[in-house]
Design a protein around this motif. Structure first.
Motif, short mmCIF file in Angstrom:
data_model
loop_
_atom_site.label_atom_id
_atom_site.label_comp_id
_atom_site.label_asym_id
_atom_site.label_seq_id
_atom_site.Cartn_x
_atom_site.Cartn_y
_atom_site.Cartn_z
N THR A 10 -12.29 -9.29 -1.89
CA THR A 10 -13.11 -8.59 -1.68
C THR A 10 -12.67 -7.19 -1.14
O THR A 10 -12.99 -5.31 -0.86
N GLN A 11 -12.13 -7.40 -0.37
CA GLN A 11 -12.17 -6.51 1.08
C GLN A 11 -10.70 -5.41 1.13
O GLN A 11 -10.16 -4.77 0.98
N GLU A 12 -10.11 -6.67 0.88
CA GLU A 12 -8.76 -5.95 -0.33
C GLU A 12 -8.95 -5.75 -1.07
O GLU A 12 -8.26 -4.02 -1.60
N PHE A 13 -9.62 -5.32 -2.41
CA PHE A 13 -9.98 -4.92 -3.53
C PHE A 13 -10.44 -3.31 -2.87
O PHE A 13 -10.05 -2.12 -3.57
N GLN A 14 -11.52 -3.54 -1.80
CA GLN A 14 -12.33 -2.12 -1.58
C GLN A 14 -11.19 -1.57 -0.83
O GLN A 14 -10.72 0.18 -0.68
N ALA A 15 -10.44 -1.96 0.01
CA ALA A 15 -8.89 -1.03 0.81
C ALA A 15 -7.88 -0.30 -0.53
O ALA A 15 -8.14 1.32 -0.34
N ALA A 16 -7.70 -1.41 -1.34
CA ALA A 16 -7.22 -0.35 -2.27
C ALA A 16 -7.87 0.45 -3.72
O ALA A 16 -7.41 2.24 -3.33
N LEU A 17 -9.21 0.48 -3.47
CA LEU A 17 -9.59 1.39 -3.81
C LEU A 17 -9.95 2.61 -3.97
O LEU A 17 -9.67 3.76 -3.72
N GLN A 18 -10.59 2.77 -2.12
CA GLN A 18 -10.12 3.69 -1.17
C GLN A 18 -8.03 4.73 -1.02
O GLN A 18 -9.01 5.54 -1.23
N ALA A 19 -7.77 4.12 -0.68
CA ALA A 19 -7.05 4.37 -0.82
C ALA A 19 -6.20 5.49 -2.11
O ALA A 19 -6.03 6.31 -2.07
N SER A 20 -6.57 4.15 -3.19
CA SER A 20 -6.68 4.99 -4.93
C SER A 20 -7.66 6.58 -4.83
O SER A 20 -7.03 7.39 -4.84
N ARG A 21 -8.43 6.61 -3.94
CA ARG A 21 -9.61 7.23 -3.84
C ARG A 21 -8.72 8.53 -3.23
O ARG A 21 -9.49 10.13 -3.19
N GLN A 22 -8.21 7.83 -2.05
CA GLN A 22 -7.63 9.19 -1.31
C GLN A 22 -6.68 9.80 -1.74
O GLN A 22 -6.46 10.88 -2.17
#
Length: 293
Positions: free
Chosen positions: A7-19
């Motif tokens: 879940t943490q990995e997914f959130q980090a990847a999602l945040q990177a994608s948003r940025q």
């Protein structure tokens, strides 16, 4: 060391994608602003160019119009002198008056070309097509040039048109183009002949004006139809010209749906050609011309 959960990995990847998406969106917006600014600059430059072209055309038209009165006065006075209305002339006076006449005629031709160019560039030239016979056009041109053929070593020959049907186009514009070609040929052909002909092929008629004159070097072929272009040669320097006739001929030919061209070699003469459709389509909607008869 404890590994991060999925879940943490997914959130980090999602945040990177948003940025990354925000960064791309910012770049795209910046690019769009740049494109809009470029379009605005192009529109501004296009408007400035249109205004400059309009001002140039208006200036040429005004100048040409204002020059007509003094030129006509000079030509009229010179003609009166040549006719000995006020008494006889000496041999030297006769030569001087003849020089005034020829210079005024050249000036008048330059003014006419300038005015016509201004009209073409301003889109104010009217094309008036009608049916006419080729032999009538050649007959009129023959009569027009007969008085100026004073060189006993030079002949002007009009070939009998063979297999050329009636034409539907603006005969005055065609005549104007051919007059320019013939005038140049006579001017730059000290001896020999200037031959005017026409042929028809697949609905297209090609007029040709061939001379045995000084010819034109290949490097000048691409530029002689430009405004004020002149060929550098000893005879060219001696015989003044405006360099407008061929440029005007090219523009008029385009209005008639055709084109102009040249074949020439130094010392071997030149052949100028005008190619136009036998039938000029209507200027509006491409409608077919009326039936002959």
């Amino acid at each position: 060391m404890e590994q991060p959960s999925s879940t943490q990995e997914f959130q980090a990847a999602l945040q990177a994608s948003r940025q990354e998406a925000q960064s791309l969106r910012a770049e795209l917006e910046e690019t769009n602003r740049g494109v809009l600014a470029l379009y605005a600059e192009l529109d501004s430059q296009a408007e400035q160019l249109r205004e400059a072209t309009e001002l140039k055309s208006r200036f040429l038209a005004y100048m040409s119009h204002e020059f007509r009165t003094p030129i006509n006065s000079i030509r009229s006075i010179a003609r009166l002198l040549k006719d000995r209305v006020d008494g006889p002339l000496t041999e030297e006076q006769d030569r001087q008056v003849a020089f005034i006449q020829s210079t005024a005629t050249e000036f008048a031709e330059m003014v006419d070309d300038l005015l016509d160019l201004a009209k073409v560039e301003a889109g104010r030239v009217e094309i008036s097509p009608a049916w006419f016979e080729m032999v009538d056009l050649f007959s009129a041109l023959r009569g027009m040039f007969k008085p100026v053929l004073t060189n006993g070593e030079l002949n002007l020959v009009f070939e009998e048109p063979q297999g050329v049907p009636k034409l539907y186009t603006d005969d005055r514009k065609v005549s104007q183009i051919l007059r320019n070609f013939i005038s140049n040929a006579l001017k730059f052909t000290p001896r020999g002949e200037v031959r005017v002909g026409a042929r028809c092929d697949d609905g297209v008629v090609t007029f040709s004006v061939a001379d045995t004159g000084i010819g034109i070097a290949p490097e000048f072929h691409a530029t002689i139809f430009e405004d004020f272009a002149q060929v550098q040669s000893p005879l060219q320097k001696r015989l003044r010209g405006t360099g407008l006739g061929l440029a005007l001929s090219k523009k008029l030919a385009s209005l008639l749906g055709g084109s102009v061209g040249v074949q020439s070699e130094p010392g071997k003469g030149s052949t100028f050609a005008l190619t136009i459709p036998v039938r000029l389509a209507s200027m509006e909607g491409g409608a077919q011309p009326p039936t002959d008869g």
